[in-house]
Design a protein around this motif. Sequence first.
Motif, PDB file in Angstrom:
ATOM      1  N   HIS A 134       8.276  53.020 -53.817  1.00  0.00           N
ATOM      2  CA  HIS A 134       7.297  53.508 -54.729  1.00  0.00           C
ATOM      3  C   HIS A 134       7.179  55.029 -54.603  1.00  0.00           C
ATOM      4  O   HIS A 134       7.290  55.493 -53.397  1.00  0.00           O
ATOM      5  CB  HIS A 134       5.853  52.768 -54.682  1.00  0.00           C
ATOM      6  N   THR A 135       7.144  55.850 -55.543  1.00  0.00           N
ATOM      7  CA  THR A 135       7.055  57.418 -55.550  1.00  0.00           C
ATOM      8  C   THR A 135       5.651  57.580 -55.424  1.00  0.00           C
ATOM      9  O   THR A 135       4.497  57.094 -55.748  1.00  0.00           O
ATOM     10  CB  THR A 135       7.296  57.881 -56.844  1.00  0.00           C
ATOM     11  N   ALA A 137       2.751  60.079 -55.395  1.00  0.00           N
ATOM     12  CA  ALA A 137       2.180  61.290 -56.522  1.00  0.00           C
ATOM     13  C   ALA A 137       2.095  62.546 -55.697  1.00  0.00           C
ATOM     14  O   ALA A 137       1.606  62.739 -54.557  1.00  0.00           O
ATOM     15  CB  ALA A 137       0.829  60.802 -57.006  1.00  0.00           C
ATOM     16  N   THR A 139       3.173  66.972 -56.614  1.00  0.00           N
ATOM     17  CA  THR A 139       4.440  68.149 -56.926  1.00  0.00           C
ATOM     18  C   THR A 139       4.066  69.354 -56.049  1.00  0.00           C
ATOM     19  O   THR A 139       3.169  69.467 -55.553  1.00  0.00           O
ATOM     20  CB  THR A 139       4.517  68.392 -58.463  1.00  0.00           C
ATOM     21  N   THR A 154      11.922  63.787 -54.737  1.00  0.00           N
ATOM     22  CA  THR A 154      10.638  63.039 -54.878  1.00  0.00           C
ATOM     23  C   THR A 154      10.572  62.517 -53.505  1.00  0.00           C
ATOM     24  O   THR A 154      11.323  62.439 -52.649  1.00  0.00           O
ATOM     25  CB  THR A 154      10.773  61.669 -55.689  1.00  0.00           C
ATOM     26  N   GLU A 156       9.035  59.062 -51.550  1.00  0.00           N
ATOM     27  CA  GLU A 156       8.985  57.579 -51.665  1.00  0.00           C
ATOM     28  C   GLU A 156       8.889  56.808 -50.341  1.00  0.00           C
ATOM     29  O   GLU A 156       9.323  57.372 -49.372  1.00  0.00           O
ATOM     30  CB  GLU A 156      10.258  57.126 -52.541  1.00  0.00           C
ATOM     31  N   GLU A 170       0.279  59.804 -48.642  1.00  0.00           N
ATOM     32  CA  GLU A 170      -0.021  61.344 -48.621  1.00  0.00           C
ATOM     33  C   GLU A 170       0.257  62.054 -47.470  1.00  0.00           C
ATOM     34  O   GLU A 170       0.843  63.422 -47.764  1.00  0.00           O
ATOM     35  CB  GLU A 170      -1.310  61.525 -49.284  1.00  0.00           C
ATOM     36  N   ASP A 198       7.415  64.370 -59.103  1.00  0.00           N
ATOM     37  CA  ASP A 198       6.951  62.855 -59.325  1.00  0.00           C
ATOM     38  C   ASP A 198       7.247  62.323 -60.455  1.00  0.00           C
ATOM     39  O   ASP A 198       6.985  60.967 -60.758  1.00  0.00           O
ATOM     40  CB  ASP A 198       5.742  62.611 -58.808  1.00  0.00           C
ATOM     41  N   GLN A 199       8.012  62.999 -61.650  1.00  0.00           N
ATOM     42  CA  GLN A 199       8.329  62.231 -62.723  1.00  0.00           C
ATOM     43  C   GLN A 199       9.915  62.667 -63.007  1.00  0.00           C
ATOM     44  O   GLN A 199      10.278  63.843 -62.651  1.00  0.00           O
ATOM     45  CB  GLN A 199       7.620  62.704 -63.926  1.00  0.00           C
TER      46      GLN A 199
END
Length: 326
Positions: A134-135, A137, A139, A154, A156, A170, A198-199
Amino acid sequence: MGSRGSHQPLRAQWDPTQREVKQRSRRPERDIRKQSKLGKFASAYGWRAYAVPILIVVTALVVFDAVRTGEPIAGTAAQSTDADPGFGALSSDTSGTGIIGVPPQADGNFASSISSGELPDGGPFAVQGAGTWHTVAGTTEQVGQGTERVFTYTIEVEDGVDTVGFGGDESFGRLVDQTLANPKSWTNDPRFAFRRIDQGDPDFRISLTSQMSIRQACGYDIQLEVSCYNPGIERVVLNEPRWVRGAISFQGDIGSYRQYQINHEVGHAIGYQQHQPCETDGGLAPVMMQQTFGTSNDDIARLDPAGVVPMDGKTCRFNPWPYPRG
């Protein structure tokens, strides 16, 4: 009553208003000779006038002898061992499907006998994750000039890996960001820059991964805990057991080891595909040296006898940075 006074006899003057004026005899005239420049220099500086030229001559002889015999001059050895280590060849092609960062299985499978590569004792880690990530969140702005390449990435974490013991997802992401933004990391080279997203589709995914998933992503040709860059799945795969426990051969603290993990595997992702040996005995290890397995060339050469690391007895000091004096 007795009178007080000097015990010296009194001297009477015939005329108190007159003072005796003694005539001084004239000094004989001396021949004053003009001094040469060398004489004036010697008069002004005394013994130093003779010592300085002698010291210059002696120093010149020492330097000449050192150059002739090839021995280091005092003070230069520390400079050479403290210089920034260099890098191997940079490949402009980071695509492909081959796993980068893991040597082939050594002849006779020496891995089991090399204690420097074993996983140290320590905290718990995930043995088997879900095989999906999972990424996290978050940037960042671009760090570095990026005159040739701006890499997006990213952060992950594999599903099933519990990051609470080291601060949570985090915290993991923050350390990656801070490491890549550090002036001692890859952005010291103006060609490179990084930007976290994150996208969308990044250039690579920095992925904290469980023990068994690592073996699927990086292979297990040598039976030691490894990290790697796998361009086939576009992942910088960081070994969670190593993230938790570090490496025996790496004598720094766990935070420094994690910075090494990041910088080494990202180094593969940006094009430094080859590993490096210890260059200077007693100097800092190149960041692209496999410091997880050893900081001694001999230890790594036993793992990969046909590799780039010679068995020459050189041993380096741990180093997590591409540019340690950046």
